[in-house]
Each structure stands twice: as C-alpha cells, then as structure tokens.
Design an enzyme around this catalytic site. Structure first.
Site, PDB file in Angstrom:
ATOM      1  N   SER A 159      71.540  31.498  56.314  1.00  0.00           N
ATOM      2  CA  SER A 159      70.198  31.155  55.857  1.00  0.00           C
ATOM      3  C   SER A 159      70.046  29.670  55.536  1.00  0.00           C
ATOM      4  CB  SER A 159      69.844  32.000  54.628  1.00  0.00           C
ATOM      5  OG  SER A 159      68.606  31.612  54.093  1.00  0.00           O
ATOM      6  N   LYS A 179      69.227  30.584  48.087  1.00  0.00           N
ATOM      7  CA  LYS A 179      68.179  29.966  48.908  1.00  0.00           C
ATOM      8  C   LYS A 179      67.805  28.614  48.305  1.00  0.00           C
ATOM      9  CE  LYS A 179      67.730  33.848  51.283  1.00  0.00           C
ATOM     10  NZ  LYS A 179      68.224  33.980  52.675  1.00  0.00           N
TER      11      LYS A 179
END
Length: 528
Positions: free
Chosen positions: A153, A266
């Site tokens: 990610s 994230k």
C-alpha cells in the site's frame, strides 16, 4: 463499563481482598482495617511480601495486571510459609482465593525478612520469564511496538518485509480497552490460531454479555504532537469484520473491540476540518493539490501492449523497480496489467524494447464503484474521482440532512454511539428530531501511496482518533523474501527528507564497543 462502573467494581475487589487477608495483615503486625483501604492496602501488602511499593502501579495497568496479580497471590502465600509447588498452583488456579484458606483455616505464621531468591533453577527461570514479559508488555503497550509491513500500500516509502517500530507516545499511548487478553499479541494467539482476548463478538450480545463489561472506556495518555499531514500512521481498521476485513458494504461490522481490530499502516492525507477531494487519483485538500514528502512515490496501475513476447516479472522488478508484478489479461498475451508503477519507473519502462503501448487505468468521473465509500447511489464516486467531503473535527457542528446522511451515518452511530432513525424527511438522533450534528472526536483520512492497489479510506471512510494507536518512526530490519536482507534499509527512519540513511553500522559499532567496555571493566574489577 463506564468509569463509574469500574470504580464500583474496584471497590468490590477491595472488599473481597480485605475479607480474604485481614487476619494475614494482623499476623504480619499490621492493623486489620489496613486490608480494606483502597491503594493503601496495596502499599502495605507490598511491605508484607517484601516487594517494592511501585508494584502497585503495575497492578493497575491493563494486561500487565493479569500477570502481576498471579505474582502477588503467590508471593502472599510464600510470605506465610507456603512455598511448595502445590501452594503455588492453588494460589493461581483459585484466582487468589487460596488466601481465604490461609486467612481463616490454615495455621500460618508470617515469615519476616524472607529470602526473595528462588529456591530452584526452575523458579529462577520462571521469575525471569514473568518479569521479562511484564517489562516487554509495558514497552509494547505504552511506548514502542514492532509492526511488519504486510502489503504494498505504501510501496517505495515502506516495502513489504519492512519491520517497523511504531511509537505509541508521539500521539499519546492508548490505554488498552480489552482488559483480559494475552500479552504482546494482537487478536490471535500464534500457532494455536485462537482468539487472544476475552470478548463476546456477537453484536446482539455486545451489551448483555458479562465478559464484555470488563472492557475499559477509551482513554489516552497525553502525547507531545498531533497527527500531521502526510504522517505515516498505524491504526485499527474501523470497518474490520470477523468474516472478511475487505467487505465494507454492510451497514455495520461484527462487533469487535477497537483495540483488537486489524492493524493497518497508511499515510494521513486528510486532517480534521479539511475538505478532501480525489481528482485523477491525486488528493486535493481545501482545493489545493496535496504535496507529498520527497521520499514518497505515488504509483498507479497501467495496461501494457507488448510487441512480440512476454514480460519477465523478475527482470521488471530488478531493472525497473516494478515490484507488484505484471500479469497477462488474456490467453493471447496481447495485454498486460501492471498493478503499480511510479512515474520514475514508468519513464524508464516506456523504453523497454517489448513495449508497444502503455495506458494508465483511470476510472471516469461519475462512474460509480459500489465498493467505494459511502456505498450509496447518490454518490457516484470511485477511487480516482472522489469527493469532495468534509472530514469531521471534534466539536464542529454541521447541517445534517438526507443528502449528507450517507457520509456521516457510520460516524454518528458506529463511532459515536448514537441511535439514528429516519422518519420521512426527518432525522432522529437519540430519539430527537434534529437538523445539525456536533462531532465528539477528530477524524482522519488515511490512504496508500499505491493508489490503485491499496485498500484504504476510500473503501471504508473516516478513521476516528480512538482507532489511532501510533506513528511509524523507524525501520529496524527489512527483508525481500526470506534470503535477501535489504541492508541499506536496516536502522533507517520512516519520516524525513532526502535519501534515508542507515544507522546500522554505527549501531553495531556502539553495541560492540559497549560489550567490549563491559568486558574490560569486569576484568579490571577481578584484578582489583
């Protein structure tokens, strides 16, 4: 339980303790009433069992206290001459109620100034292991926690196989809400593959189950900084479910404690009070394009038409740094799909002798994606064209109506614990008709740099602050597979500007220097 309920529960525990030990206090030369006074009774008990007063603090730390309680039960029995393996077993297996037997039935004598040294090698090993677990749990819970990057990610900033240290104290350590759990593991005990915590996950029984009443309310220690834009943050996935963490369509998830939801990492691109929009895969904050740190590299997916033959994934990874692979989309091998490639790699890859054509995969504006937040037909958003939407800020009040309700329904009900009902054109929150709503906490927008290969806030929406548990600060080890260490990433910082510098060699120099100094000092003492 609420704070008030917990205080009542603790008072009940104090009464149970007093009733089971007041005679033991008396035999140790103390007053019987001292066994009943909260906190003070603990200080006196530490004196009786000849242990430091600060053990009391450990008895109030969730998870740690489960270990310390067993230690105190055993130490209490030993302070009155009960030293056998059977005594130890009974003290633990009865959850401390063995003290009632010692208090009312057994004819015991207080052993003043008893030796604290274990009487056997196994006892010494057990004590060392227990206190190593206690120390590691305290560090793990309130200061620094290891974390492994499981997906691409944040590829190029953080790689699959990076081992991180996540700081709990930057944003303020979150006190564990789940009080009965195995130390130093998350939601599953390794190897056994069983749930690591005591909790009834059935949504209908979430309030009636007695074990769920052992949950602590959300509390956080003071931190020394707020979350900044573009910080890399570790948090509990808000829409985590027990069935499939990638399914976000249902109105609600299975009821799982906040601190036991799946851990994710994230980049925080949206802060409380921001207006966020995604255009062509790029994030805009309050109308301006978000500028990422120089270490970050956005990646997008592409379709590639080859000229004559197939692509070699290993060659693409080593030559062009295309690490998410490349896949044919048909049996004729006339088209290949690259899940993620950076602009820098793309500029080189265009010159590959087998590339006939390459096109970015950008969804059209207005083309709805049912997997994208808020999963409502009135919002035809997708991962490339999304928003604008307002990110809730604590104490901010917004107008609430049927048009914006899909955006904030989960915030109002799931994250802030209100009841919500729609009657015609009216919205009822906690049974009262309203056209405004005031948020109770801050929310954030977390996204991956790998824009077409990241399950992030575009799927589930806002991340509440009570789901945030730390800031990624340090890469202490990194492996590309099992046999390939990335030495240049060992002991590097996560944030910062410019190429990351490895502090691994200086660390080894300091480490071996310290070991050598200790050996020299030891020999010097022996000669003296």
């Amino acid at each position: 339980m609420t704070i008030t309920q917990w205080l009542i529960f603790l008072l009940i525990i104090q009464v149970i303790h007093g009733l089971g030990t007041w005679k033991l206090y008396q035999k140790a030369g103390r007053q019987p009433w001292e066994a009943f006074v909260p906190v003070y009774n603990g200080v006196i008990l530490m004196k009786i069992i000849n242990r430091p007063w600060w053990w009391i603090i450990l008895l109030f730390l969730p998870i740690v206290n489960l270990i310390m309680l067993m230690v105190v039960w055993v130490e209490t029995a030993r302070s009155f001459g009960k030293n056998t393996y059977l005594d130890t077993f009974l003290a633990v297996i009865t959850l401390g109620f063995y003290n009632y037997y010692l208090n009312y039935v057994a004819n015991v004598t207080y052993v003043e100034n008893r030796s604290l040294m274990p009487k056997s090698g196994s006892g010494e090993w057990t004590s060392s292991i227990l206190f190593a677990i206690v120390a590691a749990t305290i560090v793990h819970t309130y200061f620094m926690q290891p974390f492994t990057i499981p997906s691409s990610s944040l590829e190029k900033s953080l790689l699959v196989g990076d081992f991180l240290f996540v700081s709990k104290f930057h944003y303020g350590a979150r006190v564990p809400m789940t009080t009965v759990a195995a130390p130093m593991v998350h939601d599953t005990i390794p190897l056994l593959n069983v749930k690591s915590y005591a909790f009834n996950d059935n949504f209908e029984k979430r309030k009636s189950s007695w074990v769920n009443k052992l949950q602590l309310p959300y509390m956080r220690l003071p931190g020394f900084q707020n979350i900044k834009r573009n910080d890399i943050v570790v948090f509990n996935q808000p829409a985590d479910t027990l069935r499939d963490m990638n399914i976000f369509k249902p109105d609600r998830n299975y009821y799982k404690p906040i601190d036991k939801k799946t851990n994710l990492v994230k980049r925080c691109v949206g802060l409380p009070g921001d207006s966020l929009e995604v255009r062509n895969g790029y994030v805009y904050i309050n109308g301006e394009k978000n500028e990422l740190p120089d270490r970050a590299q956005l990646q997008f997916s592409y379709n590639v038409t080859p000229k004559t033959h197939q692509f070699n994934p290993n060659y693409l990874a080593s030559r062009y740094d295309i690490t998410d692979g490349v896949y044919p989309t048909n049996r004729q091998y006339t088209n290949y799909y690259i899940p993620a490639i950076s602009d820098e790699a793309l500029a080189k890859f265009k010159n590959h002798p087998n590339v006939a054509d390459i096109k970015i995969n950008i969804q059209e504006k207005g083309q709805p994606d049912p997997d994208v937040f808020p999963h409502h037909p009135d919002y035809p958003w997708n991962i490339d064209f999304f928003g604008p939407l307002y990110i809730p800020k604590k104490d901010a009040t917004i107008a609430i109506n049927l048009d914006v309700l899909p955006l904030y329904k989960r915030v109002i009900t799931e994250y802030e614990g209100n009841t919500l009902k729609v009657q015609g054109n009216q919205i009822l929150i906690n049974g009262e008709v309203t056209d405004t709503y005031t948020f109770k906490q801050d929310y954030y927008w977390m996204m991956g740099d790998n824009r077409h290969n990241s399950i992030d806030a575009r799927r589930w929406g806002f991340v509440p602050f009570n789901h945030v548990f730390g800031k990624a600060v340090f890469i202490w080890m990194s492996w590309d597979g099992i046999k390939n260490p990335r030495w240049e990433r060992f002991f590097t910082t996560v944030h910062g500007t410019g190429k990351a510098t490895s502090f691994f060699i200086p660390f080894l120099v300091v480490l071996f220097g310290w070991i050598g100094f200790n050996q020299w000092r030891k020999r010097k003492k022996q000669k003296a």
